[in-house]
Design a protein around this motif. Structure first.
Motif, short mmCIF file in Angstrom:
data_model
loop_
_atom_site.label_atom_id
_atom_site.label_comp_id
_atom_site.label_asym_id
_atom_site.label_seq_id
_atom_site.Cartn_x
_atom_site.Cartn_y
_atom_site.Cartn_z
N ARG A 28 -57.41 26.59 38.69
CA ARG A 28 -57.33 25.27 39.35
C ARG A 28 -57.63 25.41 40.84
N ILE A 29 -57.10 26.49 41.46
CA ILE A 29 -57.32 26.70 42.90
C ILE A 29 -58.82 26.94 43.13
N ILE A 30 -59.41 27.82 42.31
CA ILE A 30 -60.85 28.11 42.47
C ILE A 30 -61.65 26.81 42.36
N VAL A 36 -61.22 24.60 45.40
CA VAL A 36 -61.90 25.14 46.59
C VAL A 36 -63.41 24.96 46.44
N VAL A 37 -63.95 25.40 45.28
CA VAL A 37 -65.42 25.36 45.11
C VAL A 37 -65.93 23.91 45.12
N LYS A 38 -65.11 22.98 44.61
CA LYS A 38 -65.54 21.58 44.58
C LYS A 38 -65.71 21.00 45.99
N ASN A 90 -78.13 24.77 31.05
CA ASN A 90 -79.23 25.41 31.78
C ASN A 90 -78.67 26.08 33.04
N HIS A 91 -79.40 27.08 33.52
CA HIS A 91 -78.89 27.92 34.62
C HIS A 91 -80.00 28.09 35.64
N GLN A 92 -79.88 27.37 36.79
CA GLN A 92 -80.99 27.38 37.75
C GLN A 92 -80.76 28.31 38.93
N ASP A 117 -75.38 26.45 40.65
CA ASP A 117 -74.78 25.96 39.40
C ASP A 117 -73.25 26.07 39.42
N MET A 118 -72.77 27.07 40.19
CA MET A 118 -71.33 27.30 40.17
C MET A 118 -70.58 26.10 40.75
N MET A 119 -71.24 25.40 41.69
CA MET A 119 -70.62 24.17 42.23
C MET A 119 -70.61 23.09 41.16
N GLY A 156 -70.77 36.12 31.13
CA GLY A 156 -71.60 36.51 32.27
C GLY A 156 -72.09 37.93 32.13
N LYS A 157 -73.13 38.26 32.90
CA LYS A 157 -73.66 39.64 32.85
C LYS A 157 -72.67 40.60 33.50
N LYS A 158 -72.62 41.81 32.94
CA LYS A 158 -71.64 42.82 33.35
C LYS A 158 -71.72 43.16 34.84
N ILE A 185 -62.58 37.74 41.46
CA ILE A 185 -62.24 36.32 41.25
C ILE A 185 -62.72 35.85 39.88
N ILE A 186 -63.96 36.21 39.52
CA ILE A 186 -64.45 35.71 38.24
C ILE A 186 -63.80 36.44 37.06
N TYR A 187 -63.40 37.70 37.29
CA TYR A 187 -62.64 38.40 36.24
C TYR A 187 -61.32 37.66 35.99
N ASN A 207 -73.10 43.31 28.29
CA ASN A 207 -74.12 44.23 28.77
C ASN A 207 -75.46 43.80 28.20
N ARG A 208 -76.29 43.18 29.06
CA ARG A 208 -77.59 42.68 28.57
C ARG A 208 -78.55 43.80 28.25
N LYS A 209 -78.23 45.02 28.73
CA LYS A 209 -79.14 46.14 28.47
C LYS A 209 -78.89 46.76 27.10
N GLY A 258 -80.17 33.05 29.49
CA GLY A 258 -79.85 34.46 29.73
C GLY A 258 -80.12 34.95 31.14
N THR A 259 -80.65 34.08 32.00
CA THR A 259 -80.94 34.45 33.39
C THR A 259 -81.16 33.17 34.18
N ARG A 260 -81.19 33.29 35.53
CA ARG A 260 -81.43 32.08 36.32
C ARG A 260 -82.90 31.68 36.22
N ASN A 261 -83.14 30.37 36.20
CA ASN A 261 -84.50 29.87 36.06
C ASN A 261 -84.61 28.54 36.77
C1 LIG Z 1 -58.29 31.31 45.60
C2 LIG Z 1 -59.56 31.73 46.09
C3 LIG Z 1 -60.67 30.73 46.06
C4 LIG Z 1 -61.89 31.29 46.70
C5 LIG Z 1 -63.17 30.69 46.23
C6 LIG Z 1 -64.20 31.72 46.17
C7 LIG Z 1 -65.48 31.25 45.63
C8 LIG Z 1 -65.93 32.03 44.44
C9 LIG Z 1 -65.79 31.21 43.21
C10 LIG Z 1 -66.53 31.17 42.15
C11 LIG Z 1 -67.28 32.26 41.72
C12 LIG Z 1 -68.71 32.20 41.96
C13 LIG Z 1 -69.25 33.22 41.10
C14 LIG Z 1 -70.64 33.56 41.36
C15 LIG Z 1 -71.24 33.96 40.08
C16 LIG Z 1 -72.71 34.14 40.18
C17 LIG Z 1 -73.37 33.59 38.97
C18 LIG Z 1 -74.79 33.86 38.94
O1 LIG Z 1 -75.61 33.07 39.34
O2 LIG Z 1 -75.11 35.06 38.38
C19 LIG Z 1 -76.42 35.31 38.04
C20 LIG Z 1 -76.52 35.50 36.54
O3 LIG Z 1 -76.07 34.37 35.94
C21 LIG Z 1 -77.91 35.76 36.04
O4 LIG Z 1 -78.44 36.76 36.77
P1 LIG Z 1 -80.03 36.98 36.87
O5 LIG Z 1 -80.68 35.67 37.20
O6 LIG Z 1 -80.49 37.50 35.54
O7 LIG Z 1 -80.18 38.00 37.96
#
Ligand SMILES: CCCCCCCC/C=C\CCCCCCCC(=O)OC[C@@H](O)COP(=O)(O)O
Ligand SMILES: CCCCCCCCCCCCCC(=O)SCCNC(=O)CCNC(=O)[C@H](O)C(C)(C)COP(=O)(O)OP(=O)(O)OC[C@H]1O[C@@H](n2cnc3c(N)ncnc32)[C@H](O)[C@@H]1OP(=O)(O)O
Length: 229
Positions: free
Chosen positions: A20-22, A25-27, A56-58, A62-64, A78-80, A91-93, A101-103, A132-135
């Motif tokens: 919820r905090i993340i 904040v991100v919003k 879709n993943h551009q 997108d994270m916003m 997500g990718k490893k 944070i994302i963990y 592992n995409r490999k 499977g990747t950003r586009n």
């Molecule tokens: C309480 C603390 C709050 C602090 C807020 C911190 C902000 C961070 C919050 C959210 C996390 C953002 C995560 C970023 C993830 C990046 C996702 C991404 O775009 O990965 C690329 C992957 O898809 C595909 O990779 P490729 O295009 O194949 O290469």
């Protein structure tokens, strides 16, 4: 051996609070970046029990957009490599991301098979980016089938989510963008009850066509969706 799969972060109250905090904040970032979101179809997330969400993943932007719609009971695939990005990885963990592992197709499939079992017992939704990747080309890349195998194995619906194209305000090569409006549409769930692995290709094609049509409509390019299939 496959990496272990746990939904530990998203299933504890502490983690829910953390997410919820993340989200909050991100919003707020959108105000600094001058981005506006117009969201439709949120009611389509209100399915009973687990589901696979595909979108879709551009770009990293997108994270916003993700935080505008992400249901509370949802983890992301997500990718490893993202796990090793220092504080963002941590944070994302903690946010519940399942790393693949995409490999290694074998390892990725084993993780996904494990997720199929666990998501039903833990009652969570799983968000996958089937390209499977950003586009950021204004179109979709062909879909990988992992998300759809997962949906069929768990016998849960697929909920497509489409973000309009960023191409009018974002240059991914230079990582430059101006202010802009992003339209987001959550589409009605596609049922998979009774489908088997033989139906995965059809299910993938169906989602791809629906999402592509929606992407072009939201981005103001309706005719192209009809021209190519
Ligand atoms: C309480 C603390 C709050 C602090 C807020 C911190 C902000 C961070 C919050 C959210 C996390 C953002 C995560 C970023 C993830 C990046 C996702 C991404 O775009 O990965 C690329 C992957 O898809 C595909 O990779 P490729 O295009 O194949 O290469
Ligand atoms: C508040 C919240 C806080 C949290 C913050 C969150 C922000 C963080 C967000 C992070 C965002 C991060 C965003 C990101 O990181 S996006 C990048 C990572 N995500 C993905 O790659 C997901 C999409 N990829 C797939 O689905 C791929 O298919 C996988 C990775 C699974 C394999 O790819 P690979 O390229 O190795 O192989 P292939 O696709 O050619 O397939 C080969 C064959 O295997 C079949 N097959 C595939 N899968 C399965 C299966 N499960 N069971 C049985 N069979 C399966 C398939 O049909 C095919 O067979 P055939 O059809 O040709 O006969």
């Amino acid at each position: 051996m496959a990496d272990p799969v746990t939904f530990l972060p998203c299933c504890s109250l502490t983690a829910l609070f953390f997410c919820r905090i993340i989200k909050t904040v991100v919003k707020t970032f959108k105000y600094f970046f001058g981005l506006r979101f117009e969201v439709k179809g949120l009611e389509n997330f209100k399915v009973e029990g687990p589901a696979i969400i595909v979108s879709n993943h551009q770009s990293i932007l997108d994270m916003m957009g993700l935080m505008e719609v992400l249901p509370d009971d949802c983890v992301q695939v997500g990718k490893k490599e993202l796990m090793y990005t220092g504080s963002v990885g941590l944070i994302i963990y903690l946010g519940g991301v399942i790393f693949i592992n995409r490999k290694s197709t074998t390892s990725a499939k084993m993780v996904m098979a494990e997720v199929a079992k666990t998501m039903t017992t833990e009652n969570v939704k799983v968000w996958v980016y089937p390209e499977g990747t950003r586009n950021c080309t204004g179109d979709l890349l062909p879909f990988k089938k992992g998300a759809f195998h997962l949906a069929v194995q768990a016998q849960v619906p697929v909920i497509p989510v489409v973000y309009s194209s960023f191409t009018t305000f974002y240059n991914p090569k230079k990582n430059l963008f101006t202010s802009g409006k992003i339209k987001v549409e959550v589409l009605p769930p596609i049922e998979t009850k009774g489908l088997t692995s033989d139906d995965v290709s059809d299910l993938t094609d169906r989602c791809f066509r629906t999402m592509r049509e929606t992407l072009f409509r939201l981005s103001g390019r309706p005719s192209e969706a009809k021209d190519s299939s």
